[in-house]
Design a protein around this motif. Structure first.
Motif, PDB file in Angstrom:
ATOM      1  N   VAL A  76      -0.997  -4.109   1.719  1.00  0.00           N
ATOM      2  CA  VAL A  76      -1.981  -2.895   0.922  1.00  0.00           C
ATOM      3  C   VAL A  76      -0.581  -1.463   2.050  1.00  0.00           C
ATOM      4  N   ALA A  77       0.433  -1.857   2.895  1.00  0.00           N
ATOM      5  CA  ALA A  77       0.984  -0.575   3.163  1.00  0.00           C
ATOM      6  C   ALA A  77       1.867   0.570   2.156  1.00  0.00           C
ATOM      7  N   VAL A  78       2.220  -1.366   1.332  1.00  0.00           N
ATOM      8  CA  VAL A  78       3.368  -0.735   0.555  1.00  0.00           C
ATOM      9  C   VAL A  78       2.256  -0.327  -1.148  1.00  0.00           C
ATOM     10  N   VAL A  79       1.360  -0.785  -1.103  1.00  0.00           N
ATOM     11  CA  VAL A  79       1.834  -0.504  -2.499  1.00  0.00           C
ATOM     12  C   VAL A  79       0.522   1.214  -2.454  1.00  0.00           C
ATOM     13  N   TYR A  80       0.008   1.460  -1.230  1.00  0.00           N
ATOM     14  CA  TYR A  80      -0.316   2.665  -0.784  1.00  0.00           C
ATOM     15  C   TYR A  80       1.140   3.247  -0.818  1.00  0.00           C
ATOM     16  N   HIS A  81       1.903   3.209  -0.260  1.00  0.00           N
ATOM     17  CA  HIS A  81       3.088   3.857  -0.326  1.00  0.00           C
ATOM     18  C   HIS A  81       3.929   3.799  -1.651  1.00  0.00           C
ATOM     19  N   LEU A  82       3.997   3.214  -2.656  1.00  0.00           N
ATOM     20  CA  LEU A  82       4.312   2.767  -3.408  1.00  0.00           C
ATOM     21  C   LEU A  82       3.443   3.943  -4.494  1.00  0.00           C
ATOM     22  N   GLY A  83       2.406   4.123  -4.270  1.00  0.00           N
ATOM     23  CA  GLY A  83       1.544   4.652  -5.528  1.00  0.00           C
ATOM     24  C   GLY A  83       1.438   6.395  -4.928  1.00  0.00           C
ATOM     25  N   GLN A  84       1.774   6.929  -3.427  1.00  0.00           N
ATOM     26  CA  GLN A  84       2.299   7.774  -3.454  1.00  0.00           C
ATOM     27  C   GLN A  84       3.301   8.241  -3.799  1.00  0.00           C
ATOM     28  N   SER A  85       4.254   7.681  -4.745  1.00  0.00           N
ATOM     29  CA  SER A  85       5.462   7.885  -4.986  1.00  0.00           C
ATOM     30  C   SER A  85       5.474   8.682  -6.285  1.00  0.00           C
TER      31      SER A  85
END
Length: 370
Positions: free
Chosen positions: A268-277
């Motif tokens: 969840v954390a990885v997907v969220y941060h990559l989605g904000q990139s």
């Protein structure tokens, strides 16, 4: 792939329900509170000295023909469906994991990734190799002919490597989380040392998982069924089995619940941060999500049914969930044969030239996320 595995689980559970229809009985809980993760039975010890390799001197168990153990032991689920699933997993997983071991052994960078993937491939390979004798056992009508020592060894290897695979996947997920969410901290870490220590901890827990299975008798003759079972039917009144209760529950927590929660949080954390990139990370997000879904589909059913089996056996003495649990364990074996392909896919995605950009829009040097 996730839909296929889910459909397979539903079909296997339906077969189990058909086998138990009309044969369900409620077993009273035992005063000793002994709760191994198997069917319960009554032990009849022979008067003569027992020999480890002589089936004629093995202690016998007595079960009622109406108990779920009779339907499971003689049914098509345990004698055809489960061994067929094991054979399929072995045919795909053994050569693919052997290839991954040979392929990664020739690579030198990045060392932390190679160490973790080698550990995962070795654990999966040992798990799949341990299925060979169990395939014969199930095809032979759940009749174990290889002696008590081999039964203990195969049982220990099987469950130990299931836990080891889940824990190694959790270590890989945590490494990916640090690389994406905390890239500066990740670059300062001694990654190779942490990877080696992570593998050592995993194998320490592996040893802790197999010791109880090696110390307790696993094979028993079942008079009414005319077979010698391996691990599937245990005498719950024996004091020798009572220490397994808290020990196995602890292993469920360390071997499944903790790795599962780590994987959920990290994904969840990885997907969220990559989605904000600012960069387009959609291909990597899709692949990472696919890997996570396959992990959930393969490990979640066995973990839930394992815990539910303990709870029902403790509260009411009902052991009917054990058959469903054995079906769910087949999915863990399928995950072991899929791991090599998932590792190659993730490695390919991680080698792309895309750069991760932080939430503040400051570009960072690319880091390995696997």
């Amino acid at each position: 792939m996730a839909d296929l595995l889910t459909g397979l689980l539903i079909c296997l559970m339906a077969v189990q329900s058909i086998q138990h229809e009309g044969k369900i009985t409620r077993i009273k809980s035992n005063d000793t509170g002994v709760i191994p993760k198997s069917f319960r039975a009554t032990l009849h010890k022979p008067n003569r000295t027992r020999k480890l390799f002589d089936p004629s001197t093995e202690p016998c168990l007595t079960v009622s023909p109406e108990d779920p153990v009779a339907a499971y032991t003689t049914g098509v689920l345990s004698t055809r469906v489960i061994p067929s699933s094991y054979i399929l997993a072995m045919l795909v997983g053994i050569p693919s994991n052997a290839y991954i071991l040979a392929f990664l052994r020739l690579r030198t960078k990045p060392l932390p990734t190679i160490v973790l993937y080698l550990n995962l491939a070795l654990s999966d390979l040992l798990l799949l190799l341990s299925l060979a004798l169990r395939v014969h056992y199930h095809l032979n009508g759940n009749n174990w002919i290889f002696g008590e020592i081999s039964c203990r060894l195969i049982t220990a290897l099987f469950y130990g490597n299931v836990y080891s695979s889940a824990q190694t996947i959790a270590c890989i997920s945590l490494k990916r989380y640090l690389a994406v969410v905390w890239p500066f901290l990740y670059r300062r870490l001694a990654k190779s040392t942490l990877a080696v220590w992570s593998c050592l901890v995993v194998w320490f827990l592996y040893g802790a998982a197999i010791v109880p299975e090696l110390l307790v008798r696993q094979s028993y003759q079942v008079k009414q069924l005319g077979v010698t079972t391996c691990h599937d039917v245990l005498p719950l009144d024996e004091k020798s089995h009572s220490p397994l209760v808290p020990y196995r529950m602890m292993l469920v927590c360390l071997g499944f619940i903790v790795p599962f929660l780590i994987c959920v949080f990290a994904h969840v954390a990885v997907v969220y941060h990559l989605g904000q990139s600012c960069c387009d990370w959609k291909p990597f997000i899709r692949v990472s999500t696919l890997v996570f879904i396959i992990f959930v589909v393969c490990f979640l059913p066995s973990g839930i049914l394992h815990i539910a089996h303990y709870i029902r056996l403790f509260t009411s003495g009902d052991d009917r969930l054990y058959g469903y649990y054995r079906v769910a364990v087949c999915l863990c074996c399928f995950h072991s044969c899929l791991d090599p392909f998932l590792c190659m896919l993730l490695s390919k995605m991680a080698s792309s030239e895309l750069q991760f950009v932080s939430l503040r829009g400051m570009p960072k040097r690319p880091t390995s996320m696997i």
